[in-house]
Structures are given as structure tokens and as C-alpha cells.
Write an enzyme that holds these catalytic residues in place. Sequence first.
Site, PDB file in Angstrom:
ATOM      1  CG  ASP A 217      -8.728 -10.385   8.355  1.00  0.00           C
ATOM      2  OD1 ASP A 217      -8.596 -10.901   9.508  1.00  0.00           O
ATOM      3  OD2 ASP A 217      -7.656 -10.080   7.530  1.00  0.00           O
TER       4      ASP A 217
ATOM      5  CB  VAL B  21      -0.873   0.082   1.073  1.00  0.00           C
ATOM      6  CG1 VAL B  21      -1.839   1.175   1.149  1.00  0.00           C
ATOM      7  CG2 VAL B  21      -1.873  -1.300   1.385  1.00  0.00           C
TER       8      VAL B  21
END
Length: 648
Positions: free
Chosen positions: A458, A347
Amino acid sequence: MISVSVFTKADPLYTDCSSGRNYTPNGQFQNNLKLLLNDLSSNTTRNDTSLGGFYNTSVGDNPNTVYGQSLCRGDVNSSVCRNCIRKASLTLLENCTSQDAMIWFELCQVRYSFQILVPIQIYTGMFPVSNKRQKLVQNPVLFNRVLMYLMIEISKEAAFNASKLKFATGQIRFSDKETIYGLLQCTWDIPEGDCQSCFEFSFSELTECCSFRQGGIVVSRSCNVRFELDQFYNDSSTSLLTYTFPKGTKWKIWEVVMVTSAAILLVAIIAGSCNVYYRQKKRTQRDDRSENALLQELASPTAVSITQEGNLVTSEELPFFDLPTIRAATDNFADSNQLGQGGFGTVYMGVLPDGKEVAVKRLSKKSWQGVEEFKNEVKLIAKLQHRNLVRLVGCGIEGEEKLLIYEFMPNRSLDFFIFDSERRSQLDWQTYYNVIGGIARGLLYLHEDSRLKIIHRDLKPSNVLLDHEMVAKISDFGMARIFCENQNTNNTKRVVGTYGYMAPEYAMEGIFSIKSDVFSFGVILLEIISGKKNSGFYLTKHAQTLLAYAWRLWKNGKEVEFVDPLLIESGSVEEVLRCMHIGLLCVQEDPEDRPTMSAVVVLLQGSESAPLPEPGQPAIAVGRVVANDETTTDPSVNGLTTSTISPR
């Protein structure tokens, strides 16, 4: 006499240092790591006469604390153990720059991490490439039966005989000329039942990789198993056991047929190996074409929206960015713009031509799972709009590049604040209470209020991002799943999640539902209130988990002791304790006993005097992921990371 094994003692069996979170050369973390590794080599064994050895320790203060663990095989002396630990440590320093790494040698294993080390309760083994050098056996069906009998018998000794220190060996006659030798070992910190469970999982792995070979080994963080037709361990070890296969056992006709068929099949496999090779090559080419077709499908600006059923349909609402624009926005994916790495990609922070700040997730080029995650993200959240969900701004596909562009979250993730004492003090109870409400409303939207019923799977503090106003936004939908309107549960063989946040029915049986997300929410709520992580909590000596500790204090009327004093100073004690009560309701062992998110939102907004149901004893959260897809991520990453568990 112990024979020379294909598993060469001088070389590592397996090395795992691919977490993606690297330390700075010559920085404080590396300095602490060197001290820790030296400590491990000096203290793993107790004296010159002891066999085997195990040691857990840590060095340094946050944020540069290094946690370490070492284990020597139960049949080696102190001198051999120290030498093996020293060699393993040097190999890690030479070949790994990750803040989370592990190495296995034939006689020892060493692990270090920036996180507290806990014995895993979900097993995923790793196969050394040296397994492939073992010769094939002639009667694989019969061989596997005798091998498993031996391994099961040894496992009882290793797991439950305290004097064996989680280590046992054994042997069994397979034929007049052949004997199978087996060895099993768990780390000393894993409970007896979990050690046995680890062995049981490893046996299925061993059957898959090696039951048709003359030797094999499977390693994991908490247990290792191995067998060979030559004795490879110290025969004089006090842990040596001998097992004899029951006499008089007669093979049934169908078993003889299976053995004979297996031998014929083996010949056919060898004869057709070349054919298999060429077919595999063609299959790989077809897979490449399939991936390209999928990318072309997604790359079309008219194919990125979703219907009620989750199918791709015509839409022009999700912008596609060309690669040069994204490269310019991220300064060609410069390291200085990297926010973190995890899951299936890295990212980066970026600035679009119009000045908008974004987070760009660059998925791994060669990962088919990355493509699937990409497709899942686009299908699920391209048109999901909610204040408490991270917004997908656009995406880009060009060649092997697969990119997802999200709104940028300047205040990073929730775990950046709640698990750091200095940053935690910057926020008051009202801010945390708003964050709790934001997570709850985001989940409610996913479960009940959007056009689709979506299970996140998650949810954890690092996947809760905070915008400039500290508004909580749920992120990372790469592993989320869509439910039909009347569907309540589903199951999977591929469990995804993170240690400490997974509901027990999901972690152990692969069953997931909206109540799985409720469990994860409850864990986060209790972590916010206490300022402590559920994973690794047993090291505090208070209880096995944070959940058990909270419930025990609650039952004893000492719930105030669970609350971070900073929250009491800045907020209403009654409101904080009511949230603790709600958190305990969310982590009940039976999913039916947990409230829905609609009920949670109502409870959070209700009066402090409104009665709540009495919580029962909570479940034990399990499920830290290792192995194939495991990734350790920077807790300050702008979201979107996954961990994978693949029980067999």
C-alpha cells in the site's frame, strides 16, 4: 400494475458516510456542499420528458472543493428524479458530517467527496438490509440458473447499447405462475467494458446474498443490480426488454437431484435455525477468547521480537506503555491532538514523559482486523531499523485498547506537499530528489537488505512521511506481507491498496510481489515530477491516466511538458527527465519488465549520460477501495492508513 416492493421508496437502501474525515459545521466545505447538492437536484435531468439522468460537478476552490455526482434510475421522469435527488441530499446533510459520503435510494443515488470522483474499476458491492425481508424460493438451484441467464442477457444491453444510457430491464418466465423481473444500471461515466465487469462482479454478490430469495438488490458506486418476482419498474419504459428462456431445455438427472436436495436442505436449515443461533453465540464467545489470548500474547514484554521466519520470540527491546501514560501523552485522546483517522484506527499526536513527541495510533476497539493489523505491525517492524522507515517506538494493550506508538513526523506526509501548489513551491528539486532516493532505499531494504523479504502492498504519498530534515520514511505496515527467501510471488483474495497506485496484476488477479511495490514507486515518482495525481487524471482530458500522459509525451519528444516548471527552475532538467524515464520503467504492464529496487537505486545514482532502457506503454493503475473497510484519510495524517478491496 407495479407492485409495492419491500424496498420502500421513502427510505434509503444504503448510506455510507463513515470515512472518518469530517467537515467543520457551518464551515466553507459545508457551504460548498449545500451549493453542490442544490446543483445536483436541479441539473441531474435535462428536461421534463427525459428518463433517468446523471450529473457530475464540483463547487469551490481548494482546500474546500466539493465534488459531486448523482444518478437517477433510467425509468423515472424528471420530476420524480429531482424529488429523489433532493430527498437524498437532505438526508445526507442531516445524517452525515463526513467529507466523503454516498446514499442510495430505490430511484436515485447521490455521492459527494473532497476528492475527484472517478469510476471504480474494482468492484465491492453493498447489500441493503431489506434483502433479508424477501421470502425464500422453493427451488434455489433452478431459480439461480434462470436468474443468472436473465441478468447476463440484460447486462449486454445495459453495458453496450449506447441508446440505453447504461440502463436496461428484462423479464423471464420461471414457472407458470412466476416471472423474474430484473434491472441493471451503471453510472454514465464508466466505460462500457468496465460497466460489464461491474455487472459480472455484482452477479456473484447477488448469488451470494439473494439467489435463494424472491428478490434482491446490490448497490455500488458504479453499478446497481436488482430482481424481484413482482414488476417494480416502469413497464412503459423504452428500455424495457423481454427475454424468453430457450425452449426445449431439459434438466439433467443430476440437476433434478440437486434441486430436490436443495429443497430438503432448506427444510433442514429452517428446522435447525435455533441450533445455528446458539452455535453462533458460542462461536462469538470463542472468538472473543481467542482475541483476548492474542492480546495477552502480544502484551507480554517477552514476546514481541521476530525471527528470520517472522515468528514472535523473546525480546525486551520494544517498550510497552500503560494506558494512563498514553492517555496523559495525548491529553486523553483529545480532538485537538487528532492528526487524522483512517484504516483501523485514529492517529493522535502525543508527548511522552521524557518530552519525546510521538504519533499514537489507537486501533478500533471492536475490530478483529484491527487486532490482526496490530499483530502484523509488531511482527514486521518491531526490529526493522532503517533511516527510511518510520520507527515503531512501542505499543500498549489494556482491555479493548490496542495502541501503536511511532516516532513523530513534523513535516507530515509527502502528499501534503506535492498536490498543493503553494506548499509544493516551498521545496526545490534537490529536496524532492532526496525524497525519491529515500523511498527507493527504504523499499530496497524491505525487499532485499532486511532479514525478511517484505512486500508493503500500500505504498502511496500519504504513507511516505517526512521528518524535520525532510527525510522520507515509509510507514503503515499493517497490510505488508513477509516472503520466504526463495519466494517471488503470492496471491490473495483480499486485495488492499489505493486507487491509482496498484499494479494491474495485483488489482485484477490478487497477485503481488516486489514488482507490485516497484509499480507503486513509479507512480509516486511521476506524481512528484508533475505535481498531479494519477487518480482522477482522466478528468483533465489529456489521457486516461497520468502514466499514459507521461508516456505519450515521452514518445513524442515533449517530455519537458510533463514536468512541473518549478522543478525546472530549481534543478537540472536532465536529472528530472532521467527520473521521469525511471518512473516510466517502473510502471510497465508486465512485472518482468519493471526493474528491481536495487536496479532503481543504481539508476538514480548513475550518471545523467548513462543510457537507460526504452520504456514501453505503461499499465493502467486501478483499484480505489470502497465498501466494508474503505476509509478516506486526511492526507496530512502521521501515516498508517489502509484501503481494502475484496473482489469475489
